[in-house]
Design a protein around this motif. Structure first.
Motif, PDB file in Angstrom:
ATOM      1  N   ILE A 113      -1.496  19.131  30.104  1.00 38.31           N
ATOM      2  CA  ILE A 113      -1.556  18.961  28.646  1.00 38.31           C
ATOM      3  C   ILE A 113      -0.809  20.058  27.891  1.00 38.31           C
ATOM      4  O   ILE A 113      -0.539  19.915  26.698  1.00 38.31           O
ATOM      5  CB  ILE A 113      -3.016  18.914  28.159  1.00 38.31           C
ATOM      6  N   GLU A 114      -0.478  21.172  28.572  1.00 40.50           N
ATOM      7  CA  GLU A 114       0.261  22.237  27.902  1.00 40.50           C
ATOM      8  C   GLU A 114       1.654  21.782  27.474  1.00 40.50           C
ATOM      9  O   GLU A 114       2.300  22.424  26.643  1.00 40.50           O
ATOM     10  CB  GLU A 114       0.369  23.473  28.803  1.00 40.50           C
ATOM     11  N   PHE A 115       2.110  20.648  28.040  1.00 44.35           N
ATOM     12  CA  PHE A 115       3.423  20.118  27.682  1.00 44.35           C
ATOM     13  C   PHE A 115       3.342  18.995  26.644  1.00 44.35           C
ATOM     14  O   PHE A 115       4.338  18.335  26.368  1.00 44.35           O
ATOM     15  CB  PHE A 115       4.137  19.584  28.934  1.00 44.35           C
ATOM     16  N   TYR A 116       2.154  18.775  26.093  1.00 44.51           N
ATOM     17  CA  TYR A 116       1.957  17.673  25.147  1.00 44.51           C
ATOM     18  C   TYR A 116       1.906  18.180  23.706  1.00 44.51           C
ATOM     19  O   TYR A 116       1.558  19.339  23.447  1.00 44.51           O
ATOM     20  CB  TYR A 116       0.652  16.930  25.457  1.00 44.51           C
ATOM     21  N   GLU A 117       2.243  17.281  22.784  1.00 49.59           N
ATOM     22  CA  GLU A 117       2.108  17.593  21.361  1.00 49.59           C
ATOM     23  C   GLU A 117       1.719  16.333  20.590  1.00 49.59           C
ATOM     24  O   GLU A 117       1.965  15.209  21.043  1.00 49.59           O
ATOM     25  CB  GLU A 117       3.409  18.169  20.805  1.00 49.59           C
ATOM     26  N   ALA A 118       1.085  16.542  19.446  1.00 51.05           N
ATOM     27  CA  ALA A 118       0.671  15.437  18.569  1.00 51.05           C
ATOM     28  C   ALA A 118       1.663  15.306  17.422  1.00 51.05           C
ATOM     29  O   ALA A 118       2.021  16.305  16.791  1.00 51.05           O
ATOM     30  CB  ALA A 118      -0.735  15.692  18.031  1.00 51.05           C
ATOM     31  N   ARG A 119       2.082  14.052  17.156  1.00 47.20           N
ATOM     32  CA  ARG A 119       3.064  13.817  16.089  1.00 47.20           C
ATOM     33  C   ARG A 119       2.723  12.530  15.353  1.00 47.20           C
ATOM     34  O   ARG A 119       2.175  11.589  15.930  1.00 47.20           O
ATOM     35  CB  ARG A 119       4.484  13.752  16.656  1.00 47.20           C
ATOM     36  N   TRP A 120       3.079  12.500  14.080  1.00 51.94           N
ATOM     37  CA  TRP A 120       2.846  11.349  13.212  1.00 51.94           C
ATOM     38  C   TRP A 120       4.181  10.842  12.684  1.00 51.94           C
ATOM     39  O   TRP A 120       5.044  11.641  12.284  1.00 51.94           O
ATOM     40  CB  TRP A 120       1.983  11.737  12.021  1.00 51.94           C
ATOM     41  N   PHE A 121       4.339   9.508  12.659  1.00 56.12           N
ATOM     42  CA  PHE A 121       5.557   8.897  12.121  1.00 56.12           C
ATOM     43  C   PHE A 121       5.178   7.712  11.243  1.00 56.12           C
ATOM     44  O   PHE A 121       4.256   6.950  11.559  1.00 56.12           O
ATOM     45  CB  PHE A 121       6.469   8.401  13.247  1.00 56.12           C
ATOM     46  N   SER A 122       5.887   7.556  10.139  1.00 57.23           N
ATOM     47  CA  SER A 122       5.749   6.324   9.377  1.00 57.23           C
ATOM     48  C   SER A 122       6.522   5.231  10.109  1.00 57.23           C
ATOM     49  O   SER A 122       7.358   5.516  10.974  1.00 57.23           O
ATOM     50  CB  SER A 122       6.318   6.499   7.964  1.00 57.23           C
ATOM     51  N   PHE A 123       6.261   3.977   9.763  1.00 58.58           N
ATOM     52  CA  PHE A 123       7.017   2.890  10.381  1.00 58.58           C
ATOM     53  C   PHE A 123       8.483   2.916   9.952  1.00 58.58           C
ATOM     54  O   PHE A 123       9.314   2.208  10.531  1.00 58.58           O
ATOM     55  CB  PHE A 123       6.388   1.543  10.032  1.00 58.58           C
ATOM     56  N   SER A 124       8.804   3.728   8.946  1.00 56.66           N
ATOM     57  CA  SER A 124      10.203   3.930   8.567  1.00 56.66           C
ATOM     58  C   SER A 124      10.846   5.007   9.434  1.00 56.66           C
ATOM     59  O   SER A 124      11.991   5.402   9.190  1.00 56.66           O
ATOM     60  CB  SER A 124      10.306   4.325   7.086  1.00 56.66           C
ATOM     61  N   ARG A 125      10.087   5.511  10.427  1.00 54.87           N
ATOM     62  CA  ARG A 125      10.532   6.455  11.453  1.00 54.87           C
ATOM     63  C   ARG A 125      10.649   7.897  10.947  1.00 54.87           C
ATOM     64  O   ARG A 125      11.212   8.749  11.627  1.00 54.87           O
ATOM     65  CB  ARG A 125      11.867   6.009  12.076  1.00 54.87           C
ATOM     66  N   THR A 163       0.826  -1.205   0.000  1.00 56.18           N
ATOM     67  CA  THR A 163       0.000   0.000   0.000  1.00 56.18           C
ATOM     68  C   THR A 163       0.862   1.258   0.000  1.00 56.18           C
ATOM     69  O   THR A 163       0.694   2.145  -0.841  1.00 56.18           O
ATOM     70  CB  THR A 163      -0.928   0.014   1.227  1.00 56.18           C
ATOM     71  N   LEU A 164       1.784   1.353   0.960  1.00 58.64           N
ATOM     72  CA  LEU A 164       2.675   2.510   1.079  1.00 58.64           C
ATOM     73  C   LEU A 164       4.093   2.011   1.356  1.00 58.64           C
ATOM     74  O   LEU A 164       4.547   2.029   2.509  1.00 58.64           O
ATOM     75  CB  LEU A 164       2.217   3.437   2.203  1.00 58.64           C
ATOM     76  N   PRO A 165       4.824   1.577   0.338  1.00 58.96           N
ATOM     77  CA  PRO A 165       6.174   1.033   0.547  1.00 58.96           C
ATOM     78  C   PRO A 165       7.106   1.999   1.265  1.00 58.96           C
ATOM     79  O   PRO A 165       7.977   1.573   2.032  1.00 58.96           O
ATOM     80  CB  PRO A 165       6.659   0.753  -0.885  1.00 58.96           C
ATOM     81  N   GLU A 166       6.906   3.318   1.037  1.00 64.09           N
ATOM     82  CA  GLU A 166       7.766   4.303   1.666  1.00 64.09           C
ATOM     83  C   GLU A 166       7.502   4.420   3.169  1.00 64.09           C
ATOM     84  O   GLU A 166       8.280   5.051   3.889  1.00 64.09           O
ATOM     85  CB  GLU A 166       7.611   5.673   1.001  1.00 64.09           C
ATOM     86  N   TYR A 167       6.405   3.830   3.651  1.00 59.95           N
ATOM     87  CA  TYR A 167       6.087   3.840   5.076  1.00 59.95           C
ATOM     88  C   TYR A 167       6.516   2.539   5.763  1.00 59.95           C
ATOM     89  O   TYR A 167       6.146   2.273   6.892  1.00 59.95           O
ATOM     90  CB  TYR A 167       4.581   4.041   5.276  1.00 59.95           C
ATOM     91  N   GLU A 168       7.303   1.735   5.085  1.00 68.31           N
ATOM     92  CA  GLU A 168       7.700   0.419   5.606  1.00 68.31           C
ATOM     93  C   GLU A 168       8.899   0.537   6.541  1.00 68.31           C
ATOM     94  O   GLU A 168       9.832   1.294   6.296  1.00 68.31           O
ATOM     95  CB  GLU A 168       8.053  -0.502   4.433  1.00 68.31           C
ATOM     96  N   GLY A 169       8.856  -0.216   7.643  1.00 67.74           N
ATOM     97  CA  GLY A 169       9.963  -0.232   8.587  1.00 67.74           C
ATOM     98  C   GLY A 169       9.579  -0.968   9.851  1.00 67.74           C
ATOM     99  O   GLY A 169       8.555  -1.643   9.911  1.00 67.74           O
ATOM    100  N   ASN A 170      10.410  -0.827  10.892  1.00 65.15           N
ATOM    101  CA  ASN A 170      10.135  -1.491  12.167  1.00 65.15           C
ATOM    102  C   ASN A 170       9.828  -0.488  13.273  1.00 65.15           C
ATOM    103  O   ASN A 170       9.910  -0.807  14.460  1.00 65.15           O
ATOM    104  CB  ASN A 170      11.307  -2.382  12.575  1.00 65.15           C
ATOM    105  N   GLY A 171       9.460   0.730  12.870  1.00 65.83           N
ATOM    106  CA  GLY A 171       9.142   1.755  13.858  1.00 65.83           C
ATOM    107  C   GLY A 171       7.726   1.626  14.380  1.00 65.83           C
ATOM    108  O   GLY A 171       6.944   2.579  14.352  1.00 65.83           O
ATOM    109  N   ASN A 172       7.402   0.421  14.871  1.00 67.08           N
ATOM    110  CA  ASN A 172       6.079   0.159  15.434  1.00 67.08           C
ATOM    111  C   ASN A 172       6.230  -0.492  16.792  1.00 67.08           C
ATOM    112  O   ASN A 172       7.328  -0.921  17.175  1.00 67.08           O
ATOM    113  CB  ASN A 172       5.266  -0.725  14.482  1.00 67.08           C
ATOM    114  N   SER A 173       5.154  -0.587  17.530  1.00 67.63           N
ATOM    115  CA  SER A 173       5.215  -1.106  18.894  1.00 67.63           C
ATOM    116  C   SER A 173       5.619  -2.575  18.948  1.00 67.63           C
ATOM    117  O   SER A 173       6.054  -3.062  19.990  1.00 67.63           O
ATOM    118  CB  SER A 173       3.863  -0.915  19.589  1.00 67.63           C
ATOM    119  N   GLU A 174       5.468  -3.286  17.821  1.00 69.58           N
ATOM    120  CA  GLU A 174       5.838  -4.701  17.771  1.00 69.58           C
ATOM    121  C   GLU A 174       7.275  -4.903  17.296  1.00 69.58           C
ATOM    122  O   GLU A 174       7.771  -6.028  17.267  1.00 69.58           O
ATOM    123  CB  GLU A 174       4.877  -5.449  16.850  1.00 69.58           C
TER     124      GLU A 174
END
Length: 366
Positions: free
Chosen positions: A146-158, A99-110
Motif C-alpha cells: 500500500i506504500e505505493f498507492y494513492e487516492a485521487r478524485w476526478f470529475s467525469f470531465s477528467r 447538478t454539476l455541469p462542469e463535472y460532465e464528460g465520458n471519464g467514467n467506467s461506462e
C-alpha cells in the motif's frame, strides 16, 4: 442535488463492479448482515468528503479497504510468477443531470458521454514503478504494497479534483458509535463549534483557568506537594501535583456532556442515540450537506422514541437526499416501503422497480 447511481469495485465487500440506483429523496438499504449496507454509505461519504472513519482517507489507506479476494488473486500472481496489475479501488457517483455541469464528460467506467459525476480511485502510482519492480524481484510479498498507492478524485470531465472543493457534500450519522478523540468528549466539541459564540468560549476558558488556580492553592494539595517535594530531594528539581494547564482549548478534555445530570456515556443508549442524531443533524456540515447518510437509526430505541426520532429526521432533512441502512420494519414503514432497496448476494433491487415489473406482468397476464 442528488446521486442517481453509484458503482463500486474492489472496495471491501464488492469485488466486481456493483451498481446501485437511488431515488431523489429517500432511500432505505435493507439486507442481511454483511450484505454491504454500511460499505455503500462509506463509499459515498469518502468520495464526497475524503473522510473515512473520521480521518482523511489518504492517511487511512490499508489492505483492509480492498476486496480480500482481489488482494489474494494479486498476491498469488506474484507468487507464481504470472504477475497481474495491483488491484485498485474504484467508486463512481453519477449525479442527476444539471447538478454539476462542469463535472460532465465520458471519464467514467461506462465511457458514456454527457454524464455528470465523480470518479474516485485508490490505485497504484506509476511514480513508484522502479521501487515496485525492485520489491517484486527481491522480496516475497505477503500483503498488498500500500506504500505505493494513492487516492485521487476526478470529475467525469477528467479534471482532477480535491474533495474539499467538491460542491456536493454528505454527512454521515452513526448513532451506534460513541467516540472520544484525544480524550475529549466529542459532543462537547460539537456543541462548542456549532452553538457557542467566541465570547462564550472565552468565558469557559477563563472559568477553567480559575478552577486550575484554585486547585493549586488548595491547602490539601499544597500539603501533599510539600510531602512529594521532600521525598524527591535526590532528584534534580522538585516534584509536585498540578492540574494540566495544557493548550488554549485544554478545557475541552476536562469537561463531559451531561444528560439530566448524568454523564453522557452513562445515559441510556436510547437517549444517546437520539441526542447524537439530533446534534449531527444540527451540525453546520449537515446544514450544508445535500446527502444525509444514516447508519441504522433504530439502534437501542423503543418504538415510541424511534417514532420521535423519525419525525426529527423527516423535518430536519426536508429537501435533502437521504440514504439510510436499517433492519427495522418500523423505519421502513415510517419512511416509506416504496423507498426500500433490497441487497443480497452483491445485487440489489428497489421496491419501485418491483412495482413497475408487477404492473407490467399484470397487464400482460390480464
Amino acid at each position: 442535488m442528488a446521486i442517481e447511481k453509484v458503482i463500486i469495485q474492489n472496495f471491501k465487500k464488492f469485488k466486481n463492479p456493483f451498481e446501485i440506483k437511488f431515488n431523489e429523496n429517500i432511500n432505505l438499504l435493507v439486507g442481511d448482515n454483511e450484505s454491504g449496507k454500511s460499505t455503500i454509505l462509506e463509499a459515498i461519504h469518502v468520495v464526497l468528503t475524503g473522510m473515512y472513519a473520521g480521518r482523511n482517507i489518504r492517511n487511512q489507506i490499508s489492505t483492509y479497504l480492498f476486496n480480500r479476494e482481489a488482494v489474494e488473486e494479486y498476491l498469488k500472481s506474484v507468487e507464481n510468477g504470472h504477475l497481474i496489475a495491483p488491484p485498485e479501488i474504484m467508486i463512481e457517483l453519477y449525479f442527476k443531470s444539471g447538478t454539476l455541469p462542469e463535472y460532465e464528460g465520458n471519464g467514467n467506467s461506462e465511457s458514456r458521454d454527457g454524464i455528470e459525476g465523480i470518479r474516485f480511485l485508490i490505485s497504484f502510482s506509476d511514480k513508484f514503478n522502479a521501487e515496485y519492480e525492485s520489491l517484486i524481484k527481491t522480496e516475497k510479498l505477503t500483503s498488498l504494497p500500500i506504500e505505493f498507492y494513492e487516492a485521487r478524485w476526478f470529475s467525469f470531465s477528467r479534471d482532477e479534483k480535491i474533495p474539499r472543493f467538491i460542491p456536493i457534500k454528505s454527512v454521515m450519522i452513526d448513532s451506534s458509535n460513541y467516540r472520544y478523540q484525544n480524550g475529549s468528549d466529542v459532543y462537547i466539541s460539537r456543541v462548542v463549534k456549532d452553538f457557542l459564540e467566541p465570547e462564550d468560549i472565552t468565558a469557559i476558558t477563563q472559568a477553567h483557568r480559575n478552577m486550575i488556580d484554585e486547585f493549586a492553592q488548595n491547602e490539601a494539595i499544597q500539603s501533599i506537594n510539600e510531602k512529594i517535594s521532600a521525598a524527591s530531594t535526590i532528584m534534580d528539581g522538585k516534584l509536585s501535583l498540578s492540574a494540566d494547564q495544557g493548550v488554549q482549548n485544554s478545557w475541552e478534555s476536562s469537561l463531559v456532556t451531561q444528560v439530566d445530570g448524568i454523564p453522557f456515556a452513562h445515559a441510556g443508549k436510547g437517549a444517546q442515540c437520539i441526542i447524537k442524531t439530533q446534534l449531527a443533524l444540527s451540525h453546520k456540515q449537515a446544514e450544508k450537506a445535500s446527502i444525509i447518510l444514516i447508519e441504522e437509526p433504530e439502534s437501542h430505541l423503543s418504538f415510541s422514541r424511534l417514532s420521535e426520532l423519525m419525525g426529527v429526521i423527516e423535518k430536519t432533512v426536508f429537501g435533502k437526499q437521504i440514504i439510510a441502512s436499517t433492519h427495522s420494519s418500523f423505519v421502513a414503514n415510517k419512511l416509506g416501503l416504496e423507498n426500500l432497496i433490497l441487497l443480497s448476494d452483491d445485487s440489489c433491487c428497489s421496491m419501485k422497480s418491483l412495482n413497475l415489473d408487477y404492473s407490467r406482468i399484470s397487464r400482460e397476464s390480464g
